[in-house]
Design an enzyme around this catalytic site. Structure first.
Site, mmCIF file in Angstrom:
data_model
loop_
_atom_site.group_PDB
_atom_site.id
_atom_site.type_symbol
_atom_site.label_atom_id
_atom_site.label_comp_id
_atom_site.label_asym_id
_atom_site.label_seq_id
_atom_site.Cartn_x
_atom_site.Cartn_y
_atom_site.Cartn_z
ATOM 1 N N ASN A 44 1.066 -1.464 -0.008
ATOM 2 C CA ASN A 44 0.211 0.040 -0.113
ATOM 3 C C ASN A 44 0.858 1.306 0.121
ATOM 4 O OD1 ASN A 44 0.557 0.830 2.683
ATOM 5 N ND2 ASN A 44 -0.524 -1.287 3.120
ATOM 6 N N LYS A 65 8.655 -16.879 -11.259
ATOM 7 C CA LYS A 65 7.817 -15.842 -11.407
ATOM 8 C C LYS A 65 6.905 -16.432 -12.273
ATOM 9 C CE LYS A 65 8.069 -11.884 -14.468
ATOM 10 N NZ LYS A 65 8.531 -11.375 -15.650
#
Ligand code: CTP
Length: 406
Positions: free
Chosen positions: A215, A296
């Site tokens: 955030n 990934k």
């Protein structure tokens, strides 16, 4: 770089500079003090002028530099008295081994030494700077101890690489750290003897090897609270999520990444030593993605985009608040709307004594903030001000409640 919220009130600092290579850092310290809104009067020893020119300090401070008693700046002709009487703090940075020795013996053989004799009740801070062997010398240690006994505060020295190429204790603290030390001289020691554990910053919840959930929290409010608690005399442990800020001076910082790590670190700190106060200032991610397969995640041509499955994170504040014989707990509430109603409900839900409520979009990343302070008796509003100033006000409020608890 750390940010420099403007000081709430301007103070007058008498800055003595003695003759060591760290004198060049006194220029930056002068600049920082002026930038923070303070007035600086510089006094230099003759040796200091061999390292930096008085004109540099005059330009940075906006005032002529006091150099010796025979060419006084003040009309009274008594600079050795007047300059220190006018000051709210007397700082000597750098303080060389020679300066420490002269001050410990009470010599008055130049203007700076005489000012130290005449300092009376002015809060005084010396920042030693010298080679590590010189600092370790028993004579210097004796003098440092004597000065402490005489009521002078010694800041540092720090450890690290030295101008002579050696490594060890003796480096002058950095100007930014000295600014903190100086401003702390004027703060009441409301949390003296208290231990404080804080969380701050965002958490980062990895999804795969390179991606994750986080955030916009910058950590600035938590950092300001850590500084304000340190200034108030507390022993402070900051459990910090990933931010761009440097670890705050005087505070033990425990870096973490995820909510789980933050929780474990907080509980370990609470186990380690008796803690009076816990402040949850971190913007802890409520959910974490279920970890994807190793490595990934790859795009597949024409394939559906992957959807992360979110798992609930532990609520650190609620867990600490529920501990038997736990610390006094202060939470934050980042709301997007209906601040008071949402925050009051959150305070009760989390079981904390005090909650600082602010509007997330109007605080994240900024240097200032406004908030409501909510306890069982109601809410008190703090208007927009620098985060440092707000942190100081909040620490005063918290300290008063802690004192009332005994
Ligand atoms: N907090 C925490 N652990 C969490 C979530 C929040 O310790 N997993 C703490 C924060 O540090 C803050 C307080 O709880 O002190 C409130 O955080 P906030 O994000 O405002 O509330 P949430 O509990 O996440 O509720 P919501 O997001 O639904 O408003």
């Amino acid at each position: 770089m750390m940010n420099h919220p403007a000081a709430s009130s301007s103070r007058r600092v008498l800055l003595g500079i003695s003759g060591g290579i760290a004198a060049y850092k006194a220029c930056e310290l002068t600049r920082l003090l002026v930038k923070a809104g303070h007035q600086v009067q510089v006094a230099m020893t003759d040796a200091a002028t061999r390292f930096v020119g008085p004109l540099t300090l005059q330009a940075l401070s906006g005032r002529p530099v006091a150099l010796d008693s025979w060419h006084p700046l003040r009309a009274s002709g008594m600079d050795h008295i007047d300059l220190v009487r006018e000051a709210d703090a007397f700082v000597v940075a750098p303080a060389t081994a020679d300066l420490l020795a002269r001050a410990a013996c009470g010599l008055g053989d130049d203007l700076l030494a005489t000012l130290l004799l005449a300092r009376d009740a002015v809060p005084t801070l010396l920042a030693p700077a010298m080679n590590r062997a010189m600092w370790a010398h028993p004579a210097v240690q004796r003098n440092a101890e004597q000065l402490r006994r005489d009521g002078v505060r010694l800041a540092g020295p720090g450890s690290g690489e030295q101008a002579c190429g050696e490594v060890g204790d003796g480096r002058m603290l950095e100007p930014e750290q000295l600014l903190w030390e100086i401003e702390a001289l004027w703060r009441p020691r409301l949390l003296q003897g208290r231990r404080v554990v804080l969380t701050a910053g965002p958490t980062f919840e990895p999804w795969d090897a390179v991606r994750g959930l986080s955030n916009r929290s910058s950590g600035k409010m938590g950092w300001a609270l850590a500084r304000a608690a340190w200034e108030a005399g507390a022993q402070v442990v900051l459990v910090a999520g990933p931010t761009a800020l440097e670890p705050p001076h005087g505070v033990r910082t425990v870096p973490v990444e995820t909510a789980q790590q933050m929780r474990d670190a907080v509980l370990a700190e609470l186990e380690l030593a008796a803690t009076d106060l816990f402040i949850g200032a971190a913007a802890v991610a409520d959910w974490r993605p279920q970890p994807a397969a190793e490595g990934k995640l790859k795009k597949t041509a024409g394939g559906e985009p992957p959807v992360p499955r979110l798992l609930l994170n532990p609520d650190i504040l609620a867990e600490v608040a529920a501990l038997p014989h736990g610390p006094y707990c202060v939470g934050f509430a980042a709301e997007a709307e209906q601040l008071l109603a949402n925050a009051q409900a959150k305070r009760e839900r989390k079981g904390v004594e005090l909650l600082v409520a602010n509007l997330g979009p109007q605080t994240f990343g900024r240097d200032d903030n406004a908030c409501l302070l909510i306890d069982s008796t109601g809410a008190r509003e703090f208007p927009r001000m620098s985060k440092l100033e707000l942190a100081r006000r909040l620490i005063e409020e918290i300290a008063a409640r802690l004192a009332a608890r005994g």
